[in-house]
Design a protein around this motif. Structure first.
Motif, PDB file in Angstrom:
ATOM      1  N   GLN A  51     -25.618  -9.347  -7.581  1.00  0.00           N
ATOM      2  CA  GLN A  51     -25.251 -10.210  -8.706  1.00  0.00           C
ATOM      3  C   GLN A  51     -23.911 -10.848  -8.403  1.00  0.00           C
ATOM      4  O   GLN A  51     -22.900 -10.160  -8.316  1.00  0.00           O
ATOM      5  CB  GLN A  51     -25.180  -9.383  -9.989  1.00  0.00           C
ATOM      6  CG  GLN A  51     -24.659 -10.128 -11.205  1.00  0.00           C
ATOM      7  CD  GLN A  51     -24.524  -9.200 -12.399  1.00  0.00           C
ATOM      8  OE1 GLN A  51     -25.320  -8.300 -12.619  1.00  0.00           O
ATOM      9  NE2 GLN A  51     -23.476  -9.426 -13.182  1.00  0.00           N
ATOM     10  N   ASN A  52     -23.930 -12.146  -8.186  1.00  0.00           N
ATOM     11  CA  ASN A  52     -22.709 -12.867  -7.795  1.00  0.00           C
ATOM     12  C   ASN A  52     -22.019 -12.201  -6.604  1.00  0.00           C
ATOM     13  O   ASN A  52     -20.794 -12.102  -6.531  1.00  0.00           O
ATOM     14  CB  ASN A  52     -21.736 -12.964  -8.978  1.00  0.00           C
ATOM     15  CG  ASN A  52     -22.292 -13.801 -10.112  1.00  0.00           C
ATOM     16  OD1 ASN A  52     -23.084 -14.711  -9.904  1.00  0.00           O
ATOM     17  ND2 ASN A  52     -21.873 -13.485 -11.332  1.00  0.00           N
ATOM     18  N   GLY A  53     -22.832 -11.714  -5.648  1.00  0.00           N
ATOM     19  CA  GLY A  53     -22.308 -11.119  -4.426  1.00  0.00           C
ATOM     20  C   GLY A  53     -22.067  -9.629  -4.483  1.00  0.00           C
ATOM     21  O   GLY A  53     -21.826  -9.006  -3.439  1.00  0.00           O
ATOM     22  N   ASN A  75     -24.482 -18.007 -12.802  1.00  0.00           N
ATOM     23  CA  ASN A  75     -24.499 -16.744 -12.068  1.00  0.00           C
ATOM     24  C   ASN A  75     -25.696 -16.778 -11.123  1.00  0.00           C
ATOM     25  O   ASN A  75     -26.698 -17.458 -11.390  1.00  0.00           O
ATOM     26  CB  ASN A  75     -24.651 -15.555 -13.008  1.00  0.00           C
ATOM     27  CG  ASN A  75     -23.493 -15.410 -13.981  1.00  0.00           C
ATOM     28  OD1 ASN A  75     -22.596 -14.620 -13.776  1.00  0.00           O
ATOM     29  ND2 ASN A  75     -23.512 -16.201 -15.058  1.00  0.00           N
ATOM     30  N   VAL A  76     -25.606 -16.043 -10.029  1.00  0.00           N
ATOM     31  CA  VAL A  76     -26.709 -15.989  -9.065  1.00  0.00           C
ATOM     32  C   VAL A  76     -27.068 -14.531  -8.805  1.00  0.00           C
ATOM     33  O   VAL A  76     -26.204 -13.708  -8.511  1.00  0.00           O
ATOM     34  CB  VAL A  76     -26.341 -16.679  -7.727  1.00  0.00           C
ATOM     35  CG1 VAL A  76     -27.487 -16.531  -6.730  1.00  0.00           C
ATOM     36  CG2 VAL A  76     -26.046 -18.158  -7.966  1.00  0.00           C
ATOM     37  N   VAL A  77     -28.360 -14.231  -8.923  1.00  0.00           N
ATOM     38  CA  VAL A  77     -28.880 -12.905  -8.588  1.00  0.00           C
ATOM     39  C   VAL A  77     -29.817 -13.074  -7.401  1.00  0.00           C
ATOM     40  O   VAL A  77     -30.738 -13.901  -7.436  1.00  0.00           O
ATOM     41  CB  VAL A  77     -29.625 -12.275  -9.774  1.00  0.00           C
ATOM     42  CG1 VAL A  77     -30.163 -10.894  -9.397  1.00  0.00           C
ATOM     43  CG2 VAL A  77     -28.709 -12.166 -10.987  1.00  0.00           C
ATOM     44  N   GLU A  78     -29.575 -12.299  -6.347  1.00  0.00           N
ATOM     45  CA  GLU A  78     -30.347 -12.426  -5.114  1.00  0.00           C
ATOM     46  C   GLU A  78     -31.013 -11.099  -4.764  1.00  0.00           C
ATOM     47  O   GLU A  78     -30.428 -10.023  -4.983  1.00  0.00           O
ATOM     48  CB  GLU A  78     -29.447 -12.857  -3.962  1.00  0.00           C
ATOM     49  CG  GLU A  78     -28.789 -14.216  -4.183  1.00  0.00           C
ATOM     50  CD  GLU A  78     -27.708 -14.497  -3.165  1.00  0.00           C
ATOM     51  OE1 GLU A  78     -27.770 -15.563  -2.518  1.00  0.00           O
ATOM     52  OE2 GLU A  78     -26.808 -13.653  -3.025  1.00  0.00           O
ATOM     53  N   VAL A  79     -32.218 -11.199  -4.210  1.00  0.00           N
ATOM     54  CA  VAL A  79     -32.961 -10.020  -3.755  1.00  0.00           C
ATOM     55  C   VAL A  79     -33.078 -10.087  -2.237  1.00  0.00           C
ATOM     56  O   VAL A  79     -33.490 -11.112  -1.675  1.00  0.00           O
ATOM     57  CB  VAL A  79     -34.367  -9.971  -4.380  1.00  0.00           C
ATOM     58  CG1 VAL A  79     -35.116  -8.717  -3.913  1.00  0.00           C
ATOM     59  CG2 VAL A  79     -34.280  -9.991  -5.897  1.00  0.00           C
ATOM     60  N   ASP A  85     -30.225  -7.440   5.895  1.00  0.00           N
ATOM     61  CA  ASP A  85     -30.744  -8.810   5.841  1.00  0.00           C
ATOM     62  C   ASP A  85     -29.718  -9.714   5.176  1.00  0.00           C
ATOM     63  O   ASP A  85     -29.292  -9.460   4.042  1.00  0.00           O
ATOM     64  CB  ASP A  85     -32.060  -8.826   5.062  1.00  0.00           C
ATOM     65  CG  ASP A  85     -32.861 -10.087   5.305  1.00  0.00           C
ATOM     66  OD1 ASP A  85     -32.280 -11.073   5.808  1.00  0.00           O
ATOM     67  OD2 ASP A  85     -34.061 -10.101   4.996  1.00  0.00           O
ATOM     68  N   ALA A  86     -29.325 -10.764   5.849  1.00  0.00           N
ATOM     69  CA  ALA A  86     -28.324 -11.677   5.308  1.00  0.00           C
ATOM     70  C   ALA A  86     -28.919 -12.818   4.501  1.00  0.00           C
ATOM     71  O   ALA A  86     -28.193 -13.536   3.803  1.00  0.00           O
ATOM     72  CB  ALA A  86     -27.486 -12.256   6.454  1.00  0.00           C
TER      73      ALA A  86
END
Length: 330
Positions: A51-53, A75-79, A85-86
């Motif tokens: 979440q936001n890095g 806001n950014v949420v990444e999986v 894994d980058a």
């Protein structure tokens, strides 16, 4: 490796194994209050969420998590497939708004009269003075119970010991439980909201909309459509609560306080988001109410699909402006 960015609760997946991330409590562009319930779909439980890095993977259980501490705005949420894994396998943009609103209704209406200092709680006490310029107030939780002697719901005298005269009720799912109602009162979107429910929730949500219109301008309102101080046995509210339904409303969902459907829809959306984040996702949400309460249901169902799964309107009328002109002339 390419990936897509989800803007409104859609999903993004990399080629091959499918990874998805969606918001559950509201659309990703309409999040409020700094938290949101999200769900991740992945081919295995070995995924990483940021979440936001910042790594928030530990918040997830069975693929879902209530993410807190969102920044106002984007806001950014990444999986990610793994910590090594980058490149994210899915990414979701979340737009967070203040609990006081607005989200899509436009600038706050001014002037606006706060009425928390005259809002009566189920035990007869008052919600209290506003704590900011947006008519916010402290959140209060009280407990009521049905007595075997009948009469109105009574204030539960103790949170650790059941009274001798407590009645039981059978929910719509067939479970017999003590008839104790938890009532939460607070403020969202400059409205006073209330949520009432048994400890044993049947996973259905009824949202009540109040009528009126002629005085519904420039005020917070000192009523919701629940009327929890008057719940005699056999009443509709008694049936709703006793059957295990969650029952919700807000002062800006009473047209006698707020006679315009955009803020009414926004308020209902924000209260429902809060409900889902605190209590879970309902199987369905349906509305009830007459006159101005019917108008709200029809407009919300037409213009904001997904908030209401069904409606029970009565005493409907076509639109606010035509009706108000008619009443004023009369």
């Amino acid at each position: 490796m390419k990936f897509a960015v989800c803007l409104l609760g859609c999903f993004a997946a990399a080629p091959g194994a499918v990874y998805e991330i969606t918001t559950v409590s509201t659309k990703a562009a309409n999040v409020t209050g700094g938290d949101v319930l999200v769900r991740v779909k992945a081919p295995s439980e070995r995924f990483v969420v940021k979440q936001n890095g910042s790594d928030v993977t530990s918040a997830f259980s069975n693929g879902a998590a209530l993410l807190r501490g969102l920044s106002l705005g984007d806001n950014v949420v990444e999986v990610f497939r793994s910590r090594e894994d980058a490149t994210p396998a899915a990414s979701l943009k979340i737009i967070n708004h203040p609990t006081t609103g607005p989200v899509f209704s436009g600038p706050h209406q001014q002037p606006f009269v706060c009425e928390t200092s005259t809002f009566e709680l189920p035990d007869g006490s008052i919600l209290g003075e506003p704590i900011d310029a947006n008519c916010s107030a402290r959140t209060v939780v009280q407990y009521l119970y049905r007595s075997t002697a009948g009469g109105q719901l009574k204030v539960l005298p103790s949170n650790t010991e059941l009274p001798a005269d407590i009645a039981s009720t059978v929910t719509s799912t067939g479970e017999s439980v003590p008839y104790i109602v938890r009532v939460e009162t607070g403020t969202i979107n400059r409205a006073i909201y209330q949520i009432a429910m048994l400890a044993k929730w049947n996973r259905r949500l009824l949202y009540s909309f109040g009528g009126g219109c002629t005085e519904g301008w420039y005020r917070q309102g000192k009523t919701t459509a629940l009327n929890l101080t008057n719940v005699p046995p056999g009443s509709l509210t008694d049936f709703v609560l006793g059957s295990g339904y969650a029952y919700a409303s807000a002062s800006l969902n009473v047209f006698g306080n707020n006679c315009q459907d955009v803020t009414a829809a926004e308020t209902m959306m924000m209260v429902k988001e809060h409900f889902i984040e605190r209590y879970g996702e309902p199987l369905f949400t349906f509305g009830r109410g007459g006159s101005g309460g019917a108008y709200q249901q029809v407009q919300i169902a037409d213009n904001y699909p997904g908030l209401l799964d069904g409606i029970i309107p009565s005493a409907t009328f076509p639109d606010v402006l035509a009706t108000i002109q008619y009443l004023t002339d009369a």
